[in-house]
Design a protein around this motif. Structure first.
Motif, short mmCIF file in Angstrom:
data_model
loop_
_atom_site.label_atom_id
_atom_site.label_comp_id
_atom_site.label_asym_id
_atom_site.label_seq_id
_atom_site.Cartn_x
_atom_site.Cartn_y
_atom_site.Cartn_z
N HIS A 21 0.83 -1.21 0.00
CA HIS A 21 0.00 0.00 0.00
C HIS A 21 0.87 1.26 0.00
CE1 HIS A 21 -3.20 2.81 0.87
NE2 HIS A 21 -2.51 3.22 1.92
N TYR A 24 2.43 1.79 -3.45
CA TYR A 24 1.43 2.30 -4.38
C TYR A 24 1.16 3.78 -4.12
CZ TYR A 24 -3.09 3.21 -6.48
OH TYR A 24 -4.12 3.77 -7.18
N ARG A 27 4.05 5.97 -5.35
CA ARG A 27 4.04 6.17 -6.80
C ARG A 27 2.94 7.14 -7.22
NH1 ARG A 27 5.11 0.52 -6.86
NH2 ARG A 27 2.89 0.11 -7.04
N ARG A 28 1.78 7.04 -6.59
CA ARG A 28 0.67 7.93 -6.92
C ARG A 28 1.02 9.38 -6.58
NH1 ARG A 28 -3.28 10.63 -4.77
NH2 ARG A 28 -2.81 10.00 -2.65
#
Length: 87
Positions: A21, A24, A27-28
């Motif tokens: 999580h 992710y 990266r977002r």
């Protein structure tokens, strides 16, 4: 002993889920930051262009041109001023 193994397995699985999580989300956020940076550069470029346009529109030559074309103004001679004749 089985209870400890089960708890350790659950802890490892949970830490793996948290790790995925976080990767992710990282990266977002990075992609969002890059988009914001590009937008900022675009806005800075637009601001510079608009400053140049504003400067070009404010020159004396441009003001005189607009006064003649849009307002119908013309240069007056000293003779007309002295005689009091209105054009």
């Amino acid at each position: 002993m089985a209870k400890i193994n089960l708890m350790l397995l659950v802890a490892v699985l949970l830490s793996g889920v948290v790790l995925v999580h976080n990767a992710y989300e990282s990266r977002r956020l990075f992609a969002e930051r890059e988009r914001a940076k590009n937008e900022g550069q675009r806005l800075a470029s637009d601001a510079e262009r608009l400053k140049a346009e504003r400067h070009a529109q404010a020159t004396n030559l441009r003001v005189e041109q607009v006064a003649r074309e849009r307002l119908g103004m013309r240069v007056i001679s000293p003779a007309l001023v002295a005689s009091g004749v209105t054009p």
